[in-house]
Design an enzyme around this catalytic site. Structure first.
Site, PDB file in Angstrom:
ATOM      1  N   ASP A  20       0.791  -1.237   0.000  1.00 15.20           N
ATOM      2  CA  ASP A  20       0.000   0.000   0.000  1.00 15.20           C
ATOM      3  C   ASP A  20       0.825   1.290   0.000  1.00 15.20           C
ATOM      4  O   ASP A  20       0.275   2.384  -0.084  1.00 15.20           O
ATOM      5  CB  ASP A  20      -0.964   0.021   1.184  1.00 15.20           C
ATOM      6  CG  ASP A  20      -0.280  -0.177   2.538  1.00 15.20           C
ATOM      7  OD1 ASP A  20       0.882   0.277   2.690  1.00 15.20           O
ATOM      8  OD2 ASP A  20      -0.898  -0.782   3.430  1.00 15.20           O
ATOM      9  N   HIS A  52       6.107  -8.653  -0.872  1.00 18.10           N
ATOM     10  CA  HIS A  52       4.976  -9.003  -1.728  1.00 18.10           C
ATOM     11  C   HIS A  52       4.835  -8.030  -2.899  1.00 18.10           C
ATOM     12  O   HIS A  52       3.788  -7.959  -3.531  1.00 18.10           O
ATOM     13  CB  HIS A  52       3.676  -9.065  -0.914  1.00 18.10           C
ATOM     14  CG  HIS A  52       3.616 -10.270  -0.030  1.00 18.10           C
ATOM     15  ND1 HIS A  52       2.629 -10.442   0.920  1.00 18.10           N
ATOM     16  CD2 HIS A  52       4.414 -11.364   0.058  1.00 18.10           C
ATOM     17  CE1 HIS A  52       2.829 -11.601   1.553  1.00 18.10           C
ATOM     18  NE2 HIS A  52       3.909 -12.163   1.044  1.00 18.10           N
ATOM     19  N   CYS A  57       3.117  -3.821 -22.993  1.00 20.48           N
ATOM     20  CA  CYS A  57       4.575  -3.865 -22.961  1.00 20.48           C
ATOM     21  C   CYS A  57       5.132  -3.346 -24.290  1.00 20.48           C
ATOM     22  O   CYS A  57       4.756  -3.818 -25.366  1.00 20.48           O
ATOM     23  CB  CYS A  57       5.052  -5.291 -22.711  1.00 20.48           C
ATOM     24  SG  CYS A  57       6.862  -5.461 -22.714  1.00 20.48           S
ATOM     25  N   GLY A 105       1.505  -6.916  13.293  1.00 17.63           N
ATOM     26  CA  GLY A 105       0.316  -6.872  12.457  1.00 17.63           C
ATOM     27  C   GLY A 105       0.283  -7.885  11.344  1.00 17.63           C
ATOM     28  O   GLY A 105      -0.259  -7.623  10.276  1.00 17.63           O
ATOM     29  N   ASN A 107       1.105  -8.853  18.213  1.00 17.84           N
ATOM     30  CA  ASN A 107      -0.159  -9.146  17.542  1.00 17.84           C
ATOM     31  C   ASN A 107      -1.240  -9.344  18.592  1.00 17.84           C
ATOM     32  O   ASN A 107      -0.961  -9.770  19.718  1.00 17.84           O
ATOM     33  CB  ASN A 107      -0.036 -10.397  16.665  1.00 17.84           C
ATOM     34  CG  ASN A 107       0.659 -10.118  15.343  1.00 17.84           C
ATOM     35  OD1 ASN A 107       0.111  -9.455  14.472  1.00 17.84           O
ATOM     36  ND2 ASN A 107       1.875 -10.618  15.194  1.00 17.84           N
TER      37      ASN A 107
END
Length: 270
Positions: A112, A127, A168, A210, A236
């Protein structure tokens, strides 16, 4: 627990080797910014009358069958991220990095961009991220998503100009988000797999913040840190996939509670 944390931080600070302060973060750290988890009920993708779970549409296989739909969803998420703001946990981590400099490393599963927007720089996005695109046919270059491509509402389709920019220039195939999908493997180029494991190996303390550890590399990072003698602090609110790994280990501690409050408490010890 606060005295334990202070003692751990002091021990790591005075070590000559394997003395990095490493934070491993996941979706929970962005929840106070209003970003829903990918796997939760808010991660369900509704297209027409079809309801898709992330494990179905968040795959390279599904992308190849429904190119425009997946890109539309990615641009919907782009708009969500752009409308969100870093919360206190993000700013606390940026503050800790300012204090620790090159002793600080942040490994995040989040795509994000909120860690960067809050000021963190030593970031490993395992990720991938929503800022970049790459060729779905395997051309090597990773590119910034063109600024002309705007975030979408749920009911907005790709424009012809979007499609042109998402082609592309080398091979003519579609570009795709530079993120890790469920049917793909971690690598170094996109996911910084080996860099993250090297950091884990050289960490004096690993804070897990988290994240439940639902994928393989975060667990491997914790296992590596543990193997090479790091303290592990699990911040957590509930038991998770790290719980059994660190249970009854001498140098591992659970520090349950509100993420913001836990980080603020830890920050005061640096």
């Amino acid at each position: 627990m606060e005295n334990q944390l202070e003692n751990i931080i002091q021990q790591v600070w005075h070590k000559e080797k394997r003395n990095l302060f490493t934070f491993l973060t996941g979706a929970g750290i962005s929840s106070d910014s209003g970003i829903p988890t990918y796997r939760g009920i808010d991660g369900i993708w509704v297209k027409g009358t079809q309801f898709h779970k992330p494990e179905e549409f968040g795959t390279l296989r599904y992308f190849r069958q429904h190119l425009e739909e997946v890109l539309q969803y990615s641009l919907f998420r782009k708009k969500m991220f752009e409308n969100a703001f870093p919360n206190q946990s993000h700013y606390d981590l940026a503050d800790i990095e300012t204090q620790l400099q090159d002793r600080f490393h942040l490994i995040t599963q989040n795509i994000d961009n909120l860690h960067r927007r809050s000021g963190n720089q030593r970031i490993y996005e395992i990720h991938g991220n929503n800022r970049e695109i790459k060729c779905s046919n395997g051309c090597k270059e990773i590119l910034e998503l063109p600024t002309e491509i705007k975030g979408k509402n749920l009911d907005e389709d790709l424009t012809d100009h979007d499609k042109e920019l998402l082609t592309c220039t080398q091979c003519g195939h579609w570009m795709r988000p530079n993120i890790l999908w469920f049917d793909e493997y971690y690598d170094e180029k996109t996911n910084k797999k080996f860099s993250a494991l090297k950091i884990a190996k050289n960490s004096g303390v690993l804070f897990i913040v988290g994240t439940s550890g639902a994928t393989s590399l975060p667990i491997a990072i914790a296992e590596t840190a543990l193997k090479y003698g790091a303290f592990i602090i699990d911040i957590n609110t509930e038991d998770n996939n790290f719980t059994d790994l660190i249970r009854n280990k001498k140098k591992c501690f659970n520090h349950p509670g509100k993420i913001n409050r836990s980080i603020e408490s830890d920050k005061n010890d640096y």
